[in-house]
Design a protein around this motif. Structure first.
Motif, PDB file in Angstrom:
ATOM      1  N   VAL A   1      60.688  25.317 -21.719  1.00  0.00           N
ATOM      2  CA  VAL A   1      61.330  25.688 -20.166  1.00  0.00           C
ATOM      3  C   VAL A   1      62.013  27.013 -20.015  1.00  0.00           C
ATOM      4  CG1 VAL A   1      62.650  25.037 -18.279  1.00  0.00           C
ATOM      5  CG2 VAL A   1      61.064  23.372 -19.633  1.00  0.00           C
TER       6      VAL A   1
ATOM      7  N   SER B   1      57.588  26.260 -15.263  1.00  0.00           N
ATOM      8  CA  SER B   1      58.035  26.705 -16.429  1.00  0.00           C
ATOM      9  C   SER B   1      57.053  26.289 -17.626  1.00  0.00           C
ATOM     10  CB  SER B   1      59.410  26.179 -16.898  1.00  0.00           C
ATOM     11  OG  SER B   1      59.631  24.888 -16.574  1.00  0.00           O
ATOM     12  N   ASN B   2      56.388  25.187 -17.287  1.00  0.00           N
ATOM     13  CA  ASN B   2      55.511  24.589 -18.117  1.00  0.00           C
ATOM     14  C   ASN B   2      54.461  23.911 -17.291  1.00  0.00           C
ATOM     15  OD1 ASN B   2      58.207  23.093 -18.167  1.00  0.00           O
ATOM     16  ND2 ASN B   2      56.455  21.527 -18.275  1.00  0.00           N
TER      17      ASN B   2
ATOM     18  N   LEU C   1      56.121  18.755 -24.641  1.00  0.00           N
ATOM     19  CA  LEU C   1      56.791  19.680 -23.852  1.00  0.00           C
ATOM     20  C   LEU C   1      58.185  19.838 -24.415  1.00  0.00           C
ATOM     21  CD1 LEU C   1      56.602  18.021 -20.339  1.00  0.00           C
ATOM     22  CD2 LEU C   1      55.236  19.746 -21.419  1.00  0.00           C
TER      23      LEU C   1
ATOM     24  N   ALA D   1      60.611  24.002 -12.925  1.00  0.00           N
ATOM     25  CA  ALA D   1      59.803  22.660 -12.740  1.00  0.00           C
ATOM     26  C   ALA D   1      58.632  22.777 -13.596  1.00  0.00           C
ATOM     27  CB  ALA D   1      59.588  22.700 -11.143  1.00  0.00           C
ATOM     28  N   GLY D   2      58.050  21.460 -13.581  1.00  0.00           N
ATOM     29  CA  GLY D   2      56.762  21.248 -14.494  1.00  0.00           C
ATOM     30  C   GLY D   2      55.617  21.409 -13.362  1.00  0.00           C
TER      31      GLY D   2
ATOM     32  N   VAL E   1      57.127  19.099 -10.488  1.00  0.00           N
ATOM     33  CA  VAL E   1      58.130  17.983 -10.875  1.00  0.00           C
ATOM     34  C   VAL E   1      59.145  18.719 -11.685  1.00  0.00           C
ATOM     35  CG1 VAL E   1      56.916  17.586 -12.953  1.00  0.00           C
ATOM     36  CG2 VAL E   1      58.080  15.806 -11.810  1.00  0.00           C
ATOM     37  N   GLY E   2      60.322  18.028 -10.984  1.00  0.00           N
ATOM     38  CA  GLY E   2      61.731  18.418 -11.777  1.00  0.00           C
ATOM     39  C   GLY E   2      62.630  17.410 -11.596  1.00  0.00           C
ATOM     40  N   MET E   3      64.060  17.677 -11.785  1.00  0.00           N
ATOM     41  CA  MET E   3      65.030  16.637 -11.845  1.00  0.00           C
ATOM     42  C   MET E   3      66.155  17.242 -11.135  1.00  0.00           C
ATOM     43  SD  MET E   3      65.037  16.367 -16.045  1.00  0.00           S
ATOM     44  CE  MET E   3      63.320  16.465 -17.061  1.00  0.00           C
TER      45      MET E   3
ATOM     46  N   ALA F   1      52.892  20.054 -16.767  1.00  0.00           N
ATOM     47  CA  ALA F   1      53.351  18.652 -16.895  1.00  0.00           C
ATOM     48  C   ALA F   1      52.632  17.912 -18.171  1.00  0.00           C
ATOM     49  CB  ALA F   1      53.433  18.057 -15.722  1.00  0.00           C
TER      50      ALA F   1
ATOM     51  N   TYR G   1      60.966  13.841 -19.723  1.00  0.00           N
ATOM     52  CA  TYR G   1      59.843  14.308 -19.015  1.00  0.00           C
ATOM     53  C   TYR G   1      59.092  13.236 -18.709  1.00  0.00           C
ATOM     54  CZ  TYR G   1      61.612  18.732 -20.493  1.00  0.00           C
ATOM     55  OH  TYR G   1      62.483  20.254 -20.396  1.00  0.00           O
ATOM     56  N   GLU G   2      57.938  13.406 -18.005  1.00  0.00           N
ATOM     57  CA  GLU G   2      57.179  12.242 -17.556  1.00  0.00           C
ATOM     58  C   GLU G   2      56.301  11.997 -18.344  1.00  0.00           C
ATOM     59  OE1 GLU G   2      57.760  15.044 -15.821  1.00  0.00           O
ATOM     60  OE2 GLU G   2      59.153  14.156 -14.467  1.00  0.00           O
TER      61      GLU G   2
HETATM   62 CL1  6GU Z   1      57.063  18.623 -16.806  1.00  0.00          CL
HETATM   63  N1  6GU Z   1      59.296  17.514 -15.613  1.00  0.00           N
HETATM   64  C1  6GU Z   1      60.380  17.531 -15.252  1.00  0.00           C
HETATM   65  N2  6GU Z   1      60.882  16.273 -14.702  1.00  0.00           N
HETATM   66  N3  6GU Z   1      61.164  18.351 -15.032  1.00  0.00           N
HETATM   67  C2  6GU Z   1      60.780  19.570 -15.776  1.00  0.00           C
HETATM   68  C3  6GU Z   1      59.561  19.599 -16.234  1.00  0.00           C
HETATM   69  C4  6GU Z   1      58.843  18.564 -16.031  1.00  0.00           C
HETATM   70  N4  6GU Z   1      59.369  20.852 -16.626  1.00  0.00           N
HETATM   71  C5  6GU Z   1      60.514  21.697 -16.437  1.00  0.00           C
HETATM   72  N5  6GU Z   1      61.386  20.819 -15.709  1.00  0.00           N
END
Ligand code: 6GU
Length: 269
Positions: free
Chosen positions: A248, A232-233, A243, A112-113, A207-209, A235, A190-191
């Motif tokens: 990631v 992983s990073n 990104l 996730a971010g 934040v993730g998906m 946002a 990504y956002e």
């Molecule tokens: Cl920054 N956003 C989302 N939505 N998913 C992610 C991410 C960010 N970094 C890893 N997965």
């Protein structure tokens, strides 16, 4: 759907004679954990009746059943995402099947971010709660009461008991661990920086998906959930750099050993 779930569960029971009570969903770059399962029975998703098939790089697609640290587990090496075009009932079908196989506890992981400004890439975060911004959920439609309640309670989407256990485990392993709220977006983009600011204002820390639909179905089914985000990073807009999915994967590879140690200890605990 009930019949499809039973059919998939029967197929798996014919191939694995154990009785796993712990389910694992392994996110982007974290699927290596399944390689540590001893005497594994591996079942490719495409072999299982009515299972969807995963497509994204960094996601193998198989169930791995066997012993992890002396405890039986059923692990998803690779998961299904809404952004791949699966609907929410497909994304969560494996959780239904886990329940049918007797799973009582689900450990769900993701990359996730980081949205919380205290977070660093490589941090591990215990998910204390989530916000569903995915634009839908798997419980829409007729409710089959054999699967769960019409109006399920979500006041403890993530088990307080398991959060406590995870914190104790982290302390014992001398791991620094974050805690926070996971914000689920549909993706695949990504956002924007403005969206990231909004997420922070709304109380999101990562934040993730993924994750939100699976946890929703787990709770509907009465499965207790523990969630771990690998940050992983940071946002968008938090650092002066774009990104990338490669970043990631790279970061999750770097913290892989720490993550493996943590989840193995969690399973044991
Ligand atoms: Cl920054 N956003 C989302 N939505 N998913 C992610 C991410 C960010 N970094 C890893 N997965």
């Amino acid at each position: 759907m009930f019949e499809k779930i039973e059919k998939a569960a029967t197929f798996i029971k014919d191939r694995y004679k154990g009785n796993p009570k712990i389910g694992l969903i392994l996110g982007s770059g974290l699927g290596v954990l399944a390689d540590e399962v001893e005497q594994p029975v591996k079942i490719p998703y495409e072999d299982i009746p009515d299972f969807p098939v995963s497509t994204v790089e960094g996601h193998a697609g198989q169930l791995v059943l066997g012993d992890l640290n002396g405890n039986e587990v059923i692990a998803m090496q690779g998961r299904f995402h809404f952004y791949e075009g699966y609907d929410f009932s497909e994304v969560t079908f494996p959780v239904r099947v886990m329940k049918a196989l007797g799973v009582e506890t689900l450990i769900v992981t993701n990359a996730a971010g980081g949205v919380n400004e205290q977070f660093q890439p490589g941090d591990l975060m215990i998910i204390t709660d989530h916000i569903n911004n995915m634009g839908g959920n798997p419980l829409i439609g007729a409710n089959d009461s054999r699967l769960g309640a019409r109006f399920p309670d979500m006041s403890e989407a993530y088990s307080k008991k398991l959060i406590g256990l995870a914190k104790e485990t982290a302390t014992k392993l001398n791991l620094t661990i974050r805690e926070g709220v996971y914000f689920g977006n549909p993706g695949p983009m990504y956002e924007t920086p403005a969206e990231v600011k909004m997420i922070r204002l709304l109380g999101g820390d990562s934040v993730g998906m993924s994750t939100v639909p699976e946890v929703t179905v787990a709770r509907h089914s009465g499965i207790e959930v523990l969630g771990i985000s690998c940050i992983s990073n940071l946002a968008a807009g938090m650092l002066d750099q774009p990104l990338s999915h490669d970043e990631v994967i790279e970061t999750t590879e770097k913290v892989r050993s720490e993550f493996l140690r943590f989840v193995k200890a969690l399973v044991a605990a």
